[in-house]
Scaffold this motif. Structure first.
Motif, PDB file in Angstrom:
ATOM      1  N   GLU A 276       0.833  -1.208   0.000  1.00 39.23           N
ATOM      2  CA  GLU A 276       0.000   0.000   0.000  1.00 39.23           C
ATOM      3  C   GLU A 276       0.864   1.253   0.000  1.00 39.23           C
ATOM      4  O   GLU A 276       0.559   2.246  -0.674  1.00 39.23           O
ATOM      5  CB  GLU A 276      -0.920  -0.025   1.230  1.00 39.23           C
ATOM      6  CG  GLU A 276      -1.893   1.133   1.288  1.00 39.23           C
ATOM      7  CD  GLU A 276      -2.839   1.048   2.490  1.00 39.23           C
ATOM      8  OE1 GLU A 276      -3.389   2.096   2.862  1.00 39.23           O
ATOM      9  OE2 GLU A 276      -3.005  -0.069   3.027  1.00 39.23           O
ATOM     10  N   TRP A 277       1.954   1.199   0.746  1.00 41.54           N
ATOM     11  CA  TRP A 277       2.885   2.346   0.786  1.00 41.54           C
ATOM     12  C   TRP A 277       3.501   2.596  -0.589  1.00 41.54           C
ATOM     13  O   TRP A 277       3.619   3.751  -1.020  1.00 41.54           O
ATOM     14  CB  TRP A 277       3.982   2.055   1.813  1.00 41.54           C
ATOM     15  CG  TRP A 277       5.120   3.039   1.755  1.00 41.54           C
ATOM     16  CD1 TRP A 277       5.092   4.342   2.164  1.00 41.54           C
ATOM     17  CD2 TRP A 277       6.430   2.799   1.254  1.00 41.54           C
ATOM     18  NE1 TRP A 277       6.317   4.934   1.950  1.00 41.54           N
ATOM     19  CE2 TRP A 277       7.151   4.004   1.392  1.00 41.54           C
ATOM     20  CE3 TRP A 277       7.074   1.681   0.719  1.00 41.54           C
ATOM     21  CZ2 TRP A 277       8.488   4.122   1.008  1.00 41.54           C
ATOM     22  CZ3 TRP A 277       8.385   1.808   0.349  1.00 41.54           C
ATOM     23  CH2 TRP A 277       9.092   3.002   0.479  1.00 41.54           C
TER      24      TRP A 277
ATOM     25  N   TRP B 277       2.183   1.918  -3.487  1.00 43.65           N
ATOM     26  CA  TRP B 277       1.171   2.547  -4.341  1.00 43.65           C
ATOM     27  C   TRP B 277       1.037   4.025  -4.025  1.00 43.65           C
ATOM     28  O   TRP B 277       0.831   4.854  -4.933  1.00 43.65           O
ATOM     29  CB  TRP B 277      -0.170   1.839  -4.181  1.00 43.65           C
ATOM     30  CG  TRP B 277      -0.281   0.562  -4.965  1.00 43.65           C
ATOM     31  CD1 TRP B 277      -0.383  -0.700  -4.472  1.00 43.65           C
ATOM     32  CD2 TRP B 277      -0.306   0.448  -6.390  1.00 43.65           C
ATOM     33  NE1 TRP B 277      -0.464  -1.613  -5.492  1.00 43.65           N
ATOM     34  CE2 TRP B 277      -0.411  -0.931  -6.685  1.00 43.65           C
ATOM     35  CE3 TRP B 277      -0.233   1.356  -7.430  1.00 43.65           C
ATOM     36  CZ2 TRP B 277      -0.460  -1.413  -7.989  1.00 43.65           C
ATOM     37  CZ3 TRP B 277      -0.274   0.897  -8.741  1.00 43.65           C
ATOM     38  CH2 TRP B 277      -0.379  -0.469  -9.016  1.00 43.65           C
ATOM     39  N   ARG B 278       1.164   4.392  -2.747  1.00 39.63           N
ATOM     40  CA  ARG B 278       1.111   5.818  -2.404  1.00 39.63           C
ATOM     41  C   ARG B 278       2.299   6.569  -3.004  1.00 39.63           C
ATOM     42  O   ARG B 278       2.171   7.702  -3.462  1.00 39.63           O
ATOM     43  CB  ARG B 278       1.076   6.004  -0.880  1.00 39.63           C
ATOM     44  CG  ARG B 278      -0.235   5.583  -0.236  1.00 39.63           C
ATOM     45  CD  ARG B 278      -0.420   6.224   1.139  1.00 39.63           C
ATOM     46  NE  ARG B 278       0.657   5.925   2.059  1.00 39.63           N
ATOM     47  CZ  ARG B 278       0.715   4.851   2.832  1.00 39.63           C
ATOM     48  NH1 ARG B 278      -0.288   3.958   2.795  1.00 39.63           N
ATOM     49  NH2 ARG B 278       1.727   4.649   3.646  1.00 39.63           N
TER      50      ARG B 278
ATOM     51  N   SER C 119      -3.516   4.577 -12.658  1.00 43.04           N
ATOM     52  CA  SER C 119      -4.969   4.449 -12.832  1.00 43.04           C
ATOM     53  C   SER C 119      -5.348   3.062 -13.332  1.00 43.04           C
ATOM     54  O   SER C 119      -6.343   2.482 -12.905  1.00 43.04           O
ATOM     55  CB  SER C 119      -5.473   5.502 -13.822  1.00 43.04           C
ATOM     56  OG  SER C 119      -5.264   6.797 -13.343  1.00 43.04           O
TER      57      SER C 119
ATOM     58  N   GLY D 247      -6.260   0.182  -8.856  1.00 45.47           N
ATOM     59  CA  GLY D 247      -7.506  -0.132  -8.167  1.00 45.47           C
ATOM     60  C   GLY D 247      -8.149   1.094  -7.534  1.00 45.47           C
ATOM     61  O   GLY D 247      -7.612   2.206  -7.562  1.00 45.47           O
ATOM     62  N   PRO D 248      -9.318   0.900  -6.906  1.00 45.96           N
ATOM     63  CA  PRO D 248     -10.107   2.032  -6.379  1.00 45.96           C
ATOM     64  C   PRO D 248      -9.373   2.857  -5.327  1.00 45.96           C
ATOM     65  O   PRO D 248      -9.457   4.082  -5.336  1.00 45.96           O
ATOM     66  CB  PRO D 248     -11.346   1.350  -5.788  1.00 45.96           C
ATOM     67  CG  PRO D 248     -11.428   0.025  -6.490  1.00 45.96           C
ATOM     68  CD  PRO D 248     -10.023  -0.382  -6.773  1.00 45.96           C
ATOM     69  N   LYS D 249      -8.667   2.199  -4.398  1.00 48.44           N
ATOM     70  CA  LYS D 249      -8.015   2.958  -3.331  1.00 48.44           C
ATOM     71  C   LYS D 249      -6.966   3.908  -3.891  1.00 48.44           C
ATOM     72  O   LYS D 249      -6.870   5.069  -3.484  1.00 48.44           O
ATOM     73  CB  LYS D 249      -7.365   2.005  -2.328  1.00 48.44           C
ATOM     74  CG  LYS D 249      -8.357   1.287  -1.439  1.00 48.44           C
ATOM     75  CD  LYS D 249      -7.627   0.483  -0.370  1.00 48.44           C
ATOM     76  CE  LYS D 249      -8.618  -0.211   0.556  1.00 48.44           C
ATOM     77  NZ  LYS D 249      -7.913  -1.002   1.601  1.00 48.44           N
ATOM     78  N   VAL D 250      -6.191   3.409  -4.838  1.00 52.02           N
ATOM     79  CA  VAL D 250      -5.158   4.262  -5.430  1.00 52.02           C
ATOM     80  C   VAL D 250      -5.813   5.344  -6.279  1.00 52.02           C
ATOM     81  O   VAL D 250      -5.326   6.481  -6.348  1.00 52.02           O
ATOM     82  CB  VAL D 250      -4.174   3.419  -6.264  1.00 52.02           C
ATOM     83  CG1 VAL D 250      -3.085   4.301  -6.855  1.00 52.02           C
ATOM     84  CG2 VAL D 250      -3.551   2.335  -5.400  1.00 52.02           C
TER      85      VAL D 250
ATOM     86  N   ALA E 168      -8.515   6.850  -5.606  1.00 48.78           N
ATOM     87  CA  ALA E 168      -8.905   7.913  -4.678  1.00 48.78           C
ATOM     88  C   ALA E 168      -7.710   8.785  -4.308  1.00 48.78           C
ATOM     89  O   ALA E 168      -7.821  10.008  -4.185  1.00 48.78           O
ATOM     90  CB  ALA E 168      -9.529   7.296  -3.420  1.00 48.78           C
ATOM     91  N   GLU E 169      -6.558   8.164  -4.142  1.00 49.45           N
ATOM     92  CA  GLU E 169      -5.338   8.915  -3.824  1.00 49.45           C
ATOM     93  C   GLU E 169      -4.952   9.835  -4.976  1.00 49.45           C
ATOM     94  O   GLU E 169      -4.532  10.972  -4.771  1.00 49.45           O
ATOM     95  CB  GLU E 169      -4.204   7.942  -3.514  1.00 49.45           C
ATOM     96  CG  GLU E 169      -2.889   8.593  -3.117  1.00 49.45           C
ATOM     97  CD  GLU E 169      -2.895   9.140  -1.710  1.00 49.45           C
ATOM     98  OE1 GLU E 169      -1.927   9.819  -1.333  1.00 49.45           O
ATOM     99  OE2 GLU E 169      -3.903   8.931  -0.984  1.00 49.45           O
TER     100      GLU E 169
ATOM    101  N   ARG F 167      -7.168  12.840  -4.938  1.00 51.99           N
ATOM    102  CA  ARG F 167      -6.779  13.720  -3.839  1.00 51.99           C
ATOM    103  C   ARG F 167      -5.592  14.603  -4.216  1.00 51.99           C
ATOM    104  O   ARG F 167      -5.475  15.745  -3.767  1.00 51.99           O
ATOM    105  CB  ARG F 167      -6.440  12.858  -2.624  1.00 51.99           C
ATOM    106  CG  ARG F 167      -5.939  13.616  -1.425  1.00 51.99           C
ATOM    107  CD  ARG F 167      -5.544  12.647  -0.338  1.00 51.99           C
ATOM    108  NE  ARG F 167      -4.874  13.331   0.752  1.00 51.99           N
ATOM    109  CZ  ARG F 167      -4.212  12.718   1.723  1.00 51.99           C
ATOM    110  NH1 ARG F 167      -4.140  11.397   1.712  1.00 51.99           N
ATOM    111  NH2 ARG F 167      -3.638  13.405   2.678  1.00 51.99           N
TER     112      ARG F 167
END
Length: 765
Positions: free
Chosen positions: A662-663, A665-666, A750, A754-757, A759-760, A763
């Motif tokens: 997850e990190w 992907w951020r 993109s 996936g959806p979480k990324v 959203a990031e 943002r």
């Protein structure tokens, strides 16, 4: 009639005609070598002007080992003794023929001719590719060679037996030619740029034409290509021009595979400077690799050093250019002016790399290119029978069918062309050695097409075509003429002991793909499946881009589907070739980590499975390739062309797992606003780039431009410095390049995040 009398008469006729003659001494090893000594003594050839090409020690002449036959290129000898007892190597024979001067003798020491084709020697052992043995090698090449030795004029054949009985003269080799009128001396051109004395040293009109063309090297921006068969005086022409340029104050850098091959260039350049009383120092004591005049000079450097253009020369002369790798030749395109002298039919070194690959790059460059072809012999008279024999025996002048015989083949998928022949009329043929030997025209078309289209084809390949037990030929023909041909080699199906030997680092001849997959990639099972490697595939130049190569591969695949587990290929990778093989169902499983000496490219290995075992092999290595390729590209492959990387990854039948946290992907999402974060952790974008390219379809269907993909390859995969990437891809600044990388990253995040990324990303807009 004794060997002495035969040799003396041959030499007398050779000198009277300024031709060469060939003397075959057949029999035992000791007897033929002793007979060669007696023959050359009787022929009154100074032993210092004789070279022995063979493995025997203790001969009275300078010895060149067969493995170093290339040392003969550019040299001239009164006689050459070629010892064929230990091995009959076609390449060595071809190089020896061209090094004999007019009035000289070529002497072959051979086993008894009747039994020679049935013997097996060291060269035959190189054709015995496991699991085949040397007894499986045919003797067709030597059988044809013997027939031509016994048929061609100018060739004497003497059977000396074991030396204990009187020799038997089978042929005296005399042609009893009519007297020849000496040719008129060539004329000096009107208003020459070089001194008239330079042209007065030319021996043929061709040489005058070549020297006149080389006048262009006096000004930057010009390149001259001088092509000729051996013995036409191309090196002499280059030397005369180099001397004249030095007289005019130019700094001329000369290179060749070895100085010995360029010695004629310096000999003629020295003559020009001595004639003009312009050579600095004592002519007898000067450095043979450096000739200095008052303002100019002619100097030699080895090719790798010369490619750096040391001392900023005004012009570069590359002699025996076909013997140098294409990548090295390309570096001479940065010279102010350049000349490339190359042999047409000699298969020197890299052979057709010059004409097949380099010429396109030269013509597309910044030089104004002039071409000169030299046909008049200088070392010996026109029509020399030894040259005629060598060209036929080694097929040195073989070429594809003339254009008019094949250009009726219709364009694939073009039903509107009523005047052309439909592709359905093409015949798919398998040609064995018996078919080729029975039809000289067919043999010349098959081999000539391979020569014309491929930079590596050489005389050894003729023997391989006729004798190697693992090699087969497939072709498409149109009205009996070859329009597309493939040379195939059977590999794999190796026993356990050979697979273990290969796994432990041992070499197994002729099994290139199993060898690479086993020894380098540590897959001991890779040698179990059996396959056919496409050694060469060539389509007639008059009908290229009509789908014939693909049609031939399709027919081969259909034929062998039940016989082998895979089709494979290995070649110097270019984007175009990768796309061709991919379009025909081949998948990349490896990129070599060093450049090929001949092509100058990194080699690609590709597989097209035809059975379950082949699919398992291909899938296994495809997965391994995508898992390791990113690490390769950041180290040993950091200089490979980014378009090769793009095409290679698009040609893989596997996609890597991203495995990003997850990190990570951020981090990737953060890069989209500017790529400064990339330097803190390159891994996520590197893995994402490999995933994107291995999943990508045709470039036009993808969200990134070609420039963006090149940027990802150069920076994310190969780790080039920002400044270098910006300069290569024409970004105005370091900062613009960083922002462009961020923009290229956004569509990938993109697509895969996936959806979480997602959203990031929203943002961070």
């Amino acid at each position: 009639m004794s060997v002495d009398r035969v040799a003396s008469a041959l030499r007398a006729e050779a000198r009277a005609t300024d031709e060469r003659r060939l003397l075959v001494l057949a029999g035992g090893e000791t007897a033929t070598r002793a007979a060669a000594e007696r023959a050359l003594d009787a022929a009154d050839i100074d032993w210092r002007d004789v070279t022995y090409l063979g493995d025997a020690e203790g001969m009275p002449w300078e010895r060149v080992p067969p493995a170093r036959a290339g040392d003969l290129l550019g040299t001239t000898h009164g006689a050459l003794v070629v010892d064929c007892h230990d091995a009959c190597r076609p390449n060595a024979l071809g190089r020896a023929v061209g090094a004999v001067d007019g009035g000289g003798l070529l002497v072959l020491c051979t086993p008894a001719l009747d039994s020679w084709p049935e013997r097996r020697d060291a060269f035959d052992e190189s054709l015995a590719v496991p699991p085949f043995e040397v007894g499986d090698v045919a003797g067709n090449f030597r059988r044809r060679l013997v027939a031509l030795l016994r048929a061609h004029p100018g060739i004497a054949v003497v059977d000396v037996g074991d030396g204990s009985v009187e020799p038997t003269v089978e042929r005296d080799g005399l042609t009893e030619p009519a007297p020849r009128r000496p040719p008129d001396p060539p004329a000096v051109p009107d208003d020459p740029g070089f001194p008239a004395a330079v042209y007065e040293r030319c021996r043929t009109d061709d040489q005058v034409t070549a020297v006149e063309a080389l006048e262009a090297l006096g000004d930057p921006g010009d390149a001259v290509v001088v092509e000729a068969d051996r013995g036409r005086g191309k090196s002499s022409a280059a030397g005369l021009a180099a001397g004249a340029l030095a007289l005019a104050g130019r700094d001329v850098l000369v290179t060749a595979p070895q100085y010995r091959g360029a010695a004629e260039v310096f000999a003629r350049a020295r003559e020009v400077l001595v004639d003009a009383d312009a050579l600095a120092g004592d002519p007898d004591e000067s450095d043979p690799t450096l000739l200095e005049a008052a303002r100019g000079r002619v100097r030699f450097e080895k090719p790798t050093a010369a490619a750096e253009l040391p001392g900023d020369p005004d012009a570069v002369v590359v002699d025996e250019a076909a013997a140098l790798p294409v990548r090295l030749l390309e570096r001479f395109l940065d010279a102010p002016a350049a000349a490339f002298a190359t042999t047409v039919h000699g298969y020197e070194g890299a052979g057709r790399g010059f004409s097949v690959r380099f010429r396109d790059r030269l013509d597309d460059g910044d030089f104004e290119v002039a071409d000169v072809s030299m046909t008049d012999p200088i070392r010996y008279a026109a029509g020399d029978p030894v040259e005629v024999w060598a060209f036929r025996a080694l097929l040195l002048d073989a070429g594809p069918a003339v254009d008019s015989l094949v250009d009726g083949v219709a364009l694939a998928g073009d039903p509107t062309d009523e005047s052309a022949t439909a592709l359905d009329s093409l015949d798919y043929r398998a040609f064995g050695p018996a078919d080729l030997l029975a039809d000289e025209h067919l043999l010349r078309e098959v081999f000539g097409l391979l020569v014309a289209a491929h930079y590596r084809t050489e005389p050894n390949d003729l023997a391989r075509l006729l004798d190697a037990p693992n090699v087969t030929v497939r072709a498409l023909t149109h009205e009996g003429h070859v329009v597309s041909v493939a040379l195939l080699a059977r590999e794999g199906a190796l026993p356990a002991d050979l697979r273990a030997h290969m796994y432990e680092g041992g070499r197994v001849r002729g099994n290139m793909i199993p060898d690479v997959l086993t020894s380098q990639l540590r897959d001991e099972r890779a040698g179990i499946p059996e396959g056919l490697r496409v050694l060469r595939i060539a389509t007639h130049h008059a009908v290229r881009s009509r789908g014939l190569g693909s049609r031939l591969l399709s027919a081969i695949r259909e034929e062998v589907a039940d016989d082998v587990d895979w089709l494979g290929t290995g070649y110097g990778a270019t984007p175009e070739l990768l796309q061709f093989w991919r379009a025909n169902g081949f998948s990349t499983v490896h990129l070599s980590t060093t450049r090929n000496d001949a092509s100058g490219e990194y080699s690609a290995v590709m597989l097209a499975p035809t059975s379950d075992a082949g699919r398992e092999l291909a899938e296994r290595h495809s997965r391994w390739f995508v898992d390791r390729v990113a690490a390769m590209l950041s180290d040993p492959l950091d200089d490979v062309d980014p378009d090769v990387v793009r095409a290679a990854l698009r040609s893989v039948d596997a996609t890597p797992e991203l495995g990003l946290s997850e990190w990570e992907w951020r981090l990737l999402a953060g890069m989209t606003g500017g790529a400064g974060i990339f330097d803190t952790s390159p891994r996520p974008l590197r893995r994402l780039t490999v995933r994107y390219l291995t999943e990508a379809g045709p470039p036009d269907d993808e969200p990134l431009t070609s420039r963006q993909e090149r940027l990802l390859v150069r920076k994310a995969l190969q780790g080039h410095p920002w400044g270098a990437v910006a300069a290569e891809l024409n970004f105005h600044s370091h900062g613009q390049c960083m922002r462009a990388l961020g923009e290229a990253t956004r569509p990938l995040v993109s697509r895969f995040g996936g959806p979480k990324v997602g959203a990031e990303l929203e943002r961070l807009k």
